[in-house]
Design a protein around this motif. Sequence first.
Motif, PDB file in Angstrom:
ATOM      1  N   THR A 134     -31.826  -0.634   0.815  1.00 35.60           N
ATOM      2  CA  THR A 134     -31.570  -0.246   2.188  1.00 35.60           C
ATOM      3  C   THR A 134     -32.387   0.999   2.495  1.00 35.60           C
ATOM      4  O   THR A 134     -32.811   1.701   1.590  1.00 35.60           O
ATOM      5  CB  THR A 134     -30.072   0.012   2.443  1.00 35.60           C
ATOM      6  N   ALA A 135     -32.591   1.239   3.721  1.00 38.15           N
ATOM      7  CA  ALA A 135     -33.322   2.424   4.147  1.00 38.15           C
ATOM      8  C   ALA A 135     -32.591   3.020   5.347  1.00 38.15           C
ATOM      9  O   ALA A 135     -31.948   2.305   6.107  1.00 38.15           O
ATOM     10  CB  ALA A 135     -34.751   2.048   4.546  1.00 38.15           C
ATOM     11  N   ALA A 136     -32.703   4.318   5.495  1.00 35.61           N
ATOM     12  CA  ALA A 136     -32.097   4.966   6.656  1.00 35.61           C
ATOM     13  C   ALA A 136     -32.744   4.427   7.920  1.00 35.61           C
ATOM     14  O   ALA A 136     -33.958   4.229   7.974  1.00 35.61           O
ATOM     15  CB  ALA A 136     -32.281   6.473   6.569  1.00 35.61           C
ATOM     16  N   LYS A 137     -31.948   4.164   8.927  1.00 35.86           N
ATOM     17  CA  LYS A 137     -32.458   3.644  10.197  1.00 35.86           C
ATOM     18  C   LYS A 137     -32.518   4.738  11.262  1.00 35.86           C
ATOM     19  O   LYS A 137     -33.015   4.534  12.349  1.00 35.86           O
ATOM     20  CB  LYS A 137     -31.566   2.498  10.707  1.00 35.86           C
ATOM     21  N   HIS A 138     -31.990   5.932  10.923  1.00 34.43           N
ATOM     22  CA  HIS A 138     -31.990   7.050  11.872  1.00 34.43           C
ATOM     23  C   HIS A 138     -31.770   8.332  11.082  1.00 34.43           C
ATOM     24  O   HIS A 138     -31.028   8.346  10.101  1.00 34.43           O
ATOM     25  CB  HIS A 138     -30.847   6.867  12.880  1.00 34.43           C
ATOM     26  N   PHE A 139     -32.455   9.387  11.490  1.00 33.96           N
ATOM     27  CA  PHE A 139     -32.095  10.711  11.005  1.00 33.96           C
ATOM     28  C   PHE A 139     -32.454  11.752  12.052  1.00 33.96           C
ATOM     29  O   PHE A 139     -33.301  11.523  12.915  1.00 33.96           O
ATOM     30  CB  PHE A 139     -32.733  11.040   9.637  1.00 33.96           C
ATOM     31  N   CYS A 140     -31.781  12.874  11.992  1.00 32.20           N
ATOM     32  CA  CYS A 140     -32.071  13.977  12.902  1.00 32.20           C
ATOM     33  C   CYS A 140     -31.719  15.282  12.186  1.00 32.20           C
ATOM     34  O   CYS A 140     -30.620  15.427  11.660  1.00 32.20           O
ATOM     35  CB  CYS A 140     -31.265  13.836  14.192  1.00 32.20           C
ATOM     36  N   VAL A 141     -32.661  16.184  12.153  1.00 37.68           N
ATOM     37  CA  VAL A 141     -32.469  17.526  11.610  1.00 37.68           C
ATOM     38  C   VAL A 141     -32.641  18.476  12.785  1.00 37.68           C
ATOM     39  O   VAL A 141     -33.661  18.422  13.475  1.00 37.68           O
ATOM     40  CB  VAL A 141     -33.499  17.832  10.504  1.00 37.68           C
ATOM     41  N   PHE A 142     -31.647  19.326  13.033  1.00 38.37           N
ATOM     42  CA  PHE A 142     -31.736  20.193  14.196  1.00 38.37           C
ATOM     43  C   PHE A 142     -31.024  21.516  13.981  1.00 38.37           C
ATOM     44  O   PHE A 142     -30.181  21.655  13.100  1.00 38.37           O
ATOM     45  CB  PHE A 142     -31.188  19.486  15.440  1.00 38.37           C
ATOM     46  N   ASP A 143     -31.400  22.492  14.808  1.00 39.76           N
ATOM     47  CA  ASP A 143     -30.736  23.780  14.858  1.00 39.76           C
ATOM     48  C   ASP A 143     -29.516  23.606  15.753  1.00 39.76           C
ATOM     49  O   ASP A 143     -29.652  23.266  16.927  1.00 39.76           O
ATOM     50  CB  ASP A 143     -31.682  24.832  15.438  1.00 39.76           C
ATOM     51  N   GLY A 144     -28.332  23.814  15.210  1.00 34.79           N
ATOM     52  CA  GLY A 144     -27.104  23.578  15.953  1.00 34.79           C
ATOM     53  C   GLY A 144     -26.524  24.807  16.608  1.00 34.79           C
ATOM     54  O   GLY A 144     -25.383  24.792  17.055  1.00 34.79           O
ATOM     55  N   THR A 145     -27.295  25.902  16.680  1.00 29.81           N
ATOM     56  CA  THR A 145     -26.808  27.116  17.329  1.00 29.81           C
ATOM     57  C   THR A 145     -27.620  27.385  18.589  1.00 29.81           C
ATOM     58  O   THR A 145     -28.763  26.964  18.702  1.00 29.81           O
ATOM     59  CB  THR A 145     -26.923  28.330  16.388  1.00 29.81           C
ATOM     60  N   LEU A 154     -21.234  -1.121  16.239  1.00 27.55           N
ATOM     61  CA  LEU A 154     -20.849   0.247  15.911  1.00 27.55           C
ATOM     62  C   LEU A 154     -20.493   0.437  14.444  1.00 27.55           C
ATOM     63  O   LEU A 154     -20.065   1.505  14.032  1.00 27.55           O
ATOM     64  CB  LEU A 154     -19.712   0.727  16.817  1.00 27.55           C
ATOM     65  N   HIS A 155     -20.722  -0.579  13.627  1.00 28.28           N
ATOM     66  CA  HIS A 155     -20.410  -0.492  12.201  1.00 28.28           C
ATOM     67  C   HIS A 155     -21.614  -0.010  11.406  1.00 28.28           C
ATOM     68  O   HIS A 155     -22.127  -0.701  10.529  1.00 28.28           O
ATOM     69  CB  HIS A 155     -19.910  -1.839  11.678  1.00 28.28           C
ATOM     70  N   PHE A 156     -22.067   1.195  11.725  1.00 28.38           N
ATOM     71  CA  PHE A 156     -23.109   1.862  10.957  1.00 28.38           C
ATOM     72  C   PHE A 156     -22.487   3.131  10.375  1.00 28.38           C
ATOM     73  O   PHE A 156     -21.455   3.614  10.858  1.00 28.38           O
ATOM     74  CB  PHE A 156     -24.324   2.197  11.831  1.00 28.38           C
ATOM     75  N   ASP A 188     -28.134  18.305   9.432  1.00 28.37           N
ATOM     76  CA  ASP A 188     -28.905  17.145   8.981  1.00 28.37           C
ATOM     77  C   ASP A 188     -27.992  15.933   9.044  1.00 28.37           C
ATOM     78  O   ASP A 188     -26.948  15.923   8.397  1.00 28.37           O
ATOM     79  CB  ASP A 188     -29.359  17.306   7.525  1.00 28.37           C
ATOM     80  N   ILE A 189     -28.364  14.914   9.829  1.00 31.12           N
ATOM     81  CA  ILE A 189     -27.581  13.684   9.878  1.00 31.12           C
ATOM     82  C   ILE A 189     -28.487  12.502   9.582  1.00 31.12           C
ATOM     83  O   ILE A 189     -29.688  12.520   9.877  1.00 31.12           O
ATOM     84  CB  ILE A 189     -26.862  13.490  11.231  1.00 31.12           C
ATOM     85  N   VAL A 190     -27.910  11.462   9.014  1.00 25.61           N
ATOM     86  CA  VAL A 190     -28.640  10.247   8.693  1.00 25.61           C
ATOM     87  C   VAL A 190     -27.714   9.061   8.905  1.00 25.61           C
ATOM     88  O   VAL A 190     -26.507   9.152   8.672  1.00 25.61           O
ATOM     89  CB  VAL A 190     -29.194  10.284   7.244  1.00 25.61           C
ATOM     90  N   SER A 191     -28.281   7.938   9.409  1.00 29.19           N
ATOM     91  CA  SER A 191     -27.467   6.748   9.697  1.00 29.19           C
ATOM     92  C   SER A 191     -28.037   5.537   8.980  1.00 29.19           C
ATOM     93  O   SER A 191     -29.256   5.331   8.938  1.00 29.19           O
ATOM     94  CB  SER A 191     -27.477   6.466  11.210  1.00 29.19           C
ATOM     95  N   HIS A 192     -27.139   4.745   8.435  1.00 26.43           N
ATOM     96  CA  HIS A 192     -27.485   3.499   7.767  1.00 26.43           C
ATOM     97  C   HIS A 192     -26.748   2.350   8.434  1.00 26.43           C
ATOM     98  O   HIS A 192     -25.592   2.502   8.809  1.00 26.43           O
ATOM     99  CB  HIS A 192     -27.096   3.537   6.284  1.00 26.43           C
TER     100      HIS A 192
END
Length: 125
Positions: free
Chosen positions: A25-36, A69-71, A117-121
């Motif tokens: 499997t491979a990640a289908k989404h990721f986002c790295v961001f400054d949350g402040t 929505l089952h990711f 850092d978030i990632v979705s599978h």
Amino acid sequence: MTSVLNVDTIADKAGTGPVGLTKQTAAKHFCVFDGTGTVAVDASFNNSVLLDNGTGQYQVTFTNAFTNLHFALTGATVGNDEAFTYITTDAAAKTASGTRFRGVQYDGSEQDTDTVDIVSHGDLA
């Protein structure tokens, strides 16, 4: 004997879509961001929108939706002087096109974090 495969793009037989992965499997989404402060994306894949919905509350919209929505969305935080912060999704706001999530401290309070850092599978539509 070793082999090297150098390609720019891997597509399905028709040349118009992604290939199906088998036995992996491979990640289908990721986002790295400054949350402040004013949230700002540092790096992303398949992420079209990032919103700041209040202290410790964020929302992402995917460029390409999942089939349903089952990711699985997981995440980590870095950089707070505060103790451990974890990521939790908002089940009522989770759709195939995106989700809301929160950065939560060990005591249950929501907290902005320097780096999120978030990632979705899952399966893309």
